[in-house]
Structure formats: structure tokens, C-alpha cells
Motif scaffolding. Sequence first.
Motif, PDB file in Angstrom:
ATOM      1  N   GLY A  95      49.755  76.322  68.897  1.00 19.88           N
ATOM      2  CA  GLY A  95      49.828  77.268  67.778  1.00 19.88           C
ATOM      3  C   GLY A  95      51.169  77.962  67.709  1.00 19.88           C
ATOM      4  N   VAL A  96      52.234  77.190  67.543  1.00 23.45           N
ATOM      5  CA  VAL A  96      53.593  77.745  67.579  1.00 23.45           C
ATOM      6  C   VAL A  96      54.012  78.200  66.181  1.00 23.45           C
ATOM      7  CG1 VAL A  96      56.004  77.299  68.157  1.00 23.45           C
ATOM      8  CG2 VAL A  96      54.172  76.224  69.486  1.00 23.45           C
ATOM      9  N   LYS A  97      54.234  79.480  66.031  1.00 20.97           N
ATOM     10  CA  LYS A  97      54.638  80.052  64.744  1.00 20.97           C
ATOM     11  C   LYS A  97      56.153  80.018  64.623  1.00 20.97           C
ATOM     12  CE  LYS A  97      50.666  83.181  64.856  1.00 20.97           C
ATOM     13  NZ  LYS A  97      50.216  84.591  64.999  1.00 20.97           N
ATOM     14  N   LEU A  98      56.628  79.502  63.490  1.00 21.54           N
ATOM     15  CA  LEU A  98      58.059  79.369  63.249  1.00 21.54           C
ATOM     16  C   LEU A  98      58.545  80.446  62.289  1.00 21.54           C
ATOM     17  CD1 LEU A  98      58.087  75.513  62.645  1.00 21.54           C
ATOM     18  CD2 LEU A  98      58.628  76.696  64.777  1.00 21.54           C
ATOM     19  N   SER A  99      59.775  80.884  62.514  1.00 21.03           N
ATOM     20  CA  SER A  99      60.388  81.838  61.595  1.00 21.03           C
ATOM     21  C   SER A  99      61.899  81.769  61.742  1.00 21.03           C
ATOM     22  CB  SER A  99      59.892  83.262  61.868  1.00 21.03           C
ATOM     23  OG  SER A  99      60.192  83.661  63.195  1.00 21.03           O
ATOM     24  N   HIS A 100      62.604  82.388  60.808  1.00 23.63           N
ATOM     25  CA  HIS A 100      64.067  82.436  60.825  1.00 23.63           C
ATOM     26  C   HIS A 100      64.686  81.033  60.911  1.00 23.63           C
ATOM     27  CE1 HIS A 100      62.757  86.438  62.289  1.00 23.63           C
ATOM     28  NE2 HIS A 100      63.790  86.883  61.604  1.00 23.63           N
ATOM     29  N   GLY A 101      64.158  80.122  60.091  1.00 25.39           N
ATOM     30  CA  GLY A 101      64.733  78.782  60.048  1.00 25.39           C
ATOM     31  C   GLY A 101      64.634  78.035  61.352  1.00 25.39           C
ATOM     32  N   TYR A 102      63.482  78.131  62.002  1.00 21.74           N
ATOM     33  CA  TYR A 102      63.188  77.469  63.277  1.00 21.74           C
ATOM     34  C   TYR A 102      63.946  78.066  64.464  1.00 21.74           C
ATOM     35  CZ  TYR A 102      61.606  73.850  60.018  1.00 21.74           C
ATOM     36  OH  TYR A 102      61.009  73.186  58.994  1.00 21.74           O
ATOM     37  N   SER A 103      64.696  79.137  64.259  1.00 18.12           N
ATOM     38  CA  SER A 103      65.425  79.743  65.374  1.00 18.12           C
ATOM     39  C   SER A 103      64.519  80.643  66.217  1.00 18.12           C
ATOM     40  CB  SER A 103      66.620  80.548  64.857  1.00 18.12           C
ATOM     41  OG  SER A 103      66.184  81.631  64.047  1.00 18.12           O
ATOM     42  N   ARG A 104      63.354  80.994  65.686  1.00 15.72           N
ATOM     43  CA  ARG A 104      62.382  81.775  66.456  1.00 15.72           C
ATOM     44  C   ARG A 104      61.053  81.021  66.471  1.00 15.72           C
ATOM     45  NH1 ARG A 104      61.108  86.496  68.776  1.00 15.72           N
ATOM     46  NH2 ARG A 104      59.044  87.380  68.490  1.00 15.72           N
ATOM     47  N   ALA A 105      60.503  80.864  67.669  1.00 11.71           N
ATOM     48  CA  ALA A 105      59.240  80.160  67.825  1.00 11.71           C
ATOM     49  C   ALA A 105      58.391  80.872  68.878  1.00 11.71           C
ATOM     50  CB  ALA A 105      59.482  78.712  68.248  1.00 11.71           C
ATOM     51  N   VAL A 106      57.199  81.294  68.487  1.00 14.60           N
ATOM     52  CA  VAL A 106      56.296  82.016  69.381  1.00 14.60           C
ATOM     53  C   VAL A 106      54.944  81.319  69.376  1.00 14.60           C
ATOM     54  CG1 VAL A 106      55.195  84.211  69.915  1.00 14.60           C
ATOM     55  CG2 VAL A 106      57.484  84.183  68.901  1.00 14.60           C
ATOM     56  N   ALA A 107      54.435  80.977  70.561  1.00 16.05           N
ATOM     57  CA  ALA A 107      53.172  80.253  70.683  1.00 16.05           C
ATOM     58  C   ALA A 107      52.005  81.205  70.897  1.00 16.05           C
ATOM     59  CB  ALA A 107      53.240  79.265  71.838  1.00 16.05           C
ATOM     60  N   ASP A 108      50.876  80.881  70.287  1.00 16.28           N
ATOM     61  CA  ASP A 108      49.662  81.667  70.519  1.00 16.28           C
ATOM     62  C   ASP A 108      49.286  81.628  71.999  1.00 16.28           C
ATOM     63  OD1 ASP A 108      49.451  82.279  67.835  1.00 16.28           O
ATOM     64  OD2 ASP A 108      48.062  80.651  67.391  1.00 16.28           O
ATOM     65  N   SER A 109      49.423  80.443  72.607  1.00 15.57           N
ATOM     66  CA  SER A 109      49.105  80.296  74.026  1.00 15.57           C
ATOM     67  C   SER A 109      49.929  79.157  74.617  1.00 15.57           C
ATOM     68  CB  SER A 109      47.607  80.004  74.231  1.00 15.57           C
ATOM     69  OG  SER A 109      47.261  78.770  73.625  1.00 15.57           O
ATOM     70  N   ALA A 223      51.695  76.779  88.861  1.00 13.68           N
ATOM     71  CA  ALA A 223      51.091  76.776  87.532  1.00 13.68           C
ATOM     72  C   ALA A 223      51.375  78.094  86.825  1.00 13.68           C
ATOM     73  CB  ALA A 223      49.592  76.550  87.630  1.00 13.68           C
ATOM     74  N   ALA A 224      51.460  78.022  85.493  1.00 13.97           N
ATOM     75  CA  ALA A 224      51.732  79.212  84.686  1.00 13.97           C
ATOM     76  C   ALA A 224      50.955  79.141  83.383  1.00 13.97           C
ATOM     77  CB  ALA A 224      53.226  79.323  84.398  1.00 13.97           C
ATOM     78  N   ALA A 225      50.669  80.290  82.814  1.00 20.11           N
ATOM     79  CA  ALA A 225      49.948  80.350  81.538  1.00 20.11           C
ATOM     80  C   ALA A 225      50.237  81.683  80.879  1.00 20.11           C
ATOM     81  CB  ALA A 225      48.449  80.173  81.754  1.00 20.11           C
ATOM     82  N   GLY A 226      49.985  81.750  79.563  1.00 18.55           N
ATOM     83  CA  GLY A 226      50.207  83.008  78.878  1.00 18.55           C
ATOM     84  C   GLY A 226      49.869  82.942  77.408  1.00 18.55           C
ATOM     85  N   GLN A 227      49.962  84.084  76.758  1.00 20.14           N
ATOM     86  CA  GLN A 227      49.734  84.206  75.321  1.00 20.14           C
ATOM     87  C   GLN A 227      50.942  84.865  74.683  1.00 20.14           C
ATOM     88  OE1 GLN A 227      46.008  86.372  75.162  1.00 20.14           O
ATOM     89  NE2 GLN A 227      44.843  84.475  75.084  1.00 20.14           N
ATOM     90  N   HIS A 228      51.155  84.566  73.397  1.00 19.33           N
ATOM     91  CA  HIS A 228      52.325  85.066  72.676  1.00 19.33           C
ATOM     92  C   HIS A 228      53.589  84.726  73.446  1.00 19.33           C
ATOM     93  CE1 HIS A 228      49.396  87.083  70.196  1.00 19.33           C
ATOM     94  NE2 HIS A 228      48.970  87.781  71.231  1.00 19.33           N
ATOM     95  N   VAL A 229      53.717  83.448  73.765  1.00 18.43           N
ATOM     96  CA  VAL A 229      54.820  82.964  74.587  1.00 18.43           C
ATOM     97  C   VAL A 229      56.017  82.613  73.702  1.00 18.43           C
ATOM     98  CG1 VAL A 229      55.552  81.161  76.186  1.00 18.43           C
ATOM     99  CG2 VAL A 229      53.235  82.081  76.316  1.00 18.43           C
ATOM    100  N   VAL A 230      57.178  83.165  74.045  1.00 17.58           N
ATOM    101  CA  VAL A 230      58.383  82.985  73.224  1.00 17.58           C
ATOM    102  C   VAL A 230      59.145  81.751  73.703  1.00 17.58           C
ATOM    103  CG1 VAL A 230      60.555  83.997  72.479  1.00 17.58           C
ATOM    104  CG2 VAL A 230      58.546  85.459  72.830  1.00 17.58           C
ATOM    105  N   LEU A 231      59.218  80.733  72.827  1.00 16.42           N
ATOM    106  CA  LEU A 231      60.019  79.550  73.133  1.00 16.42           C
ATOM    107  C   LEU A 231      61.469  79.792  72.764  1.00 16.42           C
ATOM    108  CD1 LEU A 231      60.509  76.576  73.832  1.00 16.42           C
ATOM    109  CD2 LEU A 231      59.705  75.977  71.532  1.00 16.42           C
ATOM    110  N   ALA A 232      61.696  80.374  71.620  1.00 12.11           N
ATOM    111  CA  ALA A 232      63.058  80.641  71.155  1.00 12.11           C
ATOM    112  C   ALA A 232      63.060  81.908  70.324  1.00 12.11           C
ATOM    113  CB  ALA A 232      63.570  79.465  70.327  1.00 12.11           C
ATOM    114  N   SER A 233      64.142  82.671  70.403  1.00 12.70           N
ATOM    115  CA  SER A 233      64.235  83.903  69.619  1.00 12.70           C
ATOM    116  C   SER A 233      65.695  84.212  69.309  1.00 12.70           C
ATOM    117  CB  SER A 233      63.606  85.064  70.397  1.00 12.70           C
ATOM    118  OG  SER A 233      64.311  85.292  71.607  1.00 12.70           O
TER     119      SER A 233
END
Length: 233
Positions: A95-109, A223-233
Motif C-alpha cells: 500500500g505505497v502512497k505516491l506524492s510529489h511526482g514519485y519523489s515521496r513514497a510512504v507504505a501503509d505497512s 527481521a523488521a516490520a512497521g507501519q507508515h514506512v517511508v521509502l523516499a521523501s
Amino acid sequence: MRVARTVLIVVVILGGLFVAADRVAVHLAETKAAKQAQLTEGLTARPKVSIEGFPFLTQAATGKLDDVKVTADDINAGDGGQSLRIESFHADLHGVKLSHGYSRAVADSADGLAFITFADLTKAAPDGITVSYAGVSKDGKALVKLSGSIPGIGSRISVLSEISVHGGNAIGLHARPLPTAFTALGLDDDIRQQIDFIRQLTHLPAGIALTSVTATPDGISVAAAGQHVVLAS
């Protein structure tokens, strides 16, 4: 019949063009996301980003991707002058949400796995100490063997240490009962101050936390896990 066949041919051609356009678009998006992720996390090498699912253009139009896989190698994860290298890190983001022309990507989990070799753990350990595989304890704890000479003690030591997650962003080694030859001399605290240590794992995506450690003959998997994980910003 001829009209129907002509229509079918046109549909096939248009479908092929759509697929080609979709693959070009997803490649460009993956490249841009990888560059931005490298900048965001301060990585020396660019990670590999793979956007799953088809078609990409339909997902992009909604501003949300179903699944994204990220692979990064040779990460210098040390902090505060304490070096620790991660050989590889793999993450699945959902569930990766894109914004700012793909320069920001935040995943639900997201969930991920970092691998650290024993050679790199040895480099991160105190001087003179070698870290190697020691299996799993009866209570399910990951074990490593610490051996070598400790400065100021003058004798070689070989102990089993539990390796575990600390605070969601670090791993730590804690020695099990020390040999009686040292405890009888009251050297417990002196030895533990040198062989018990914690190292932070930096440069992982923001929002992801370490959850567990597994020891293998070649190294440790964290192992790692999380929510609202920032791939790019």
C-alpha cells in the motif's frame, strides 16, 4: 468476418502498445524511486526498487501501489563512530502512497530482513574478539560465540552470548554466565564491559523497527516490520 478480424488485430496492437508503455513507465518510476531512496537514507549504493503488479499505470493513476520490493546491499549501518555493515537488506512494502511526482513514497505497512555476516560482526566487536555461530539455546535464543584476548585481562576467553534486538533500532550481545576462572577473580564487570555491546542499525527506512534475530552458520538475519514506512521523501 473480415471486420471482426481487423478489430481484433487493432485491439491486439493497442494492447501491446499499452503493455510497452506500461513497462517503460514502471521502469522510469522504479529508477526515480531508487534514486530518491538513496538520497533519503544516505546510502552509498543505489538500492533496487521493484514495483509489483500490472498494470502500473492504473495503480499510478490512483496514487497508490499495491506492493513494492526494495533490495539494498553493503549498507554502513554504524552510528556514532561505531561501524557495522549490513551485507543485504530486503523489504516488502504494501500500500505505497505516491506524492510529489514519485519523489515521496510512504507504505501503509512493510516487513524486511537484514543480513549481517559474522565477519562484519567481528569487525564491530571489541578489538581482539571474534564472533562466530553457536546455534540456538534451549529457550530459543540466538547464540553466538565470542573468543579471543581481552585487553587488560591477559587471558583468552571463549563465551556464549545471546544476540537480540534492542529498542527496535539496534542489536545487542550479552554474554551468558562467564567461566568460573574469571568470576572467581571478581572480573565479571570488567569483562562484560568489553564483550557485551550494542550496535545500532542505521539507514533503514523510517518507520520500520527491528523485531527479532535468527542466527545461521553464515551470519545473523534481523527481521523488521512497521507501519507508515517511508521509502523516499
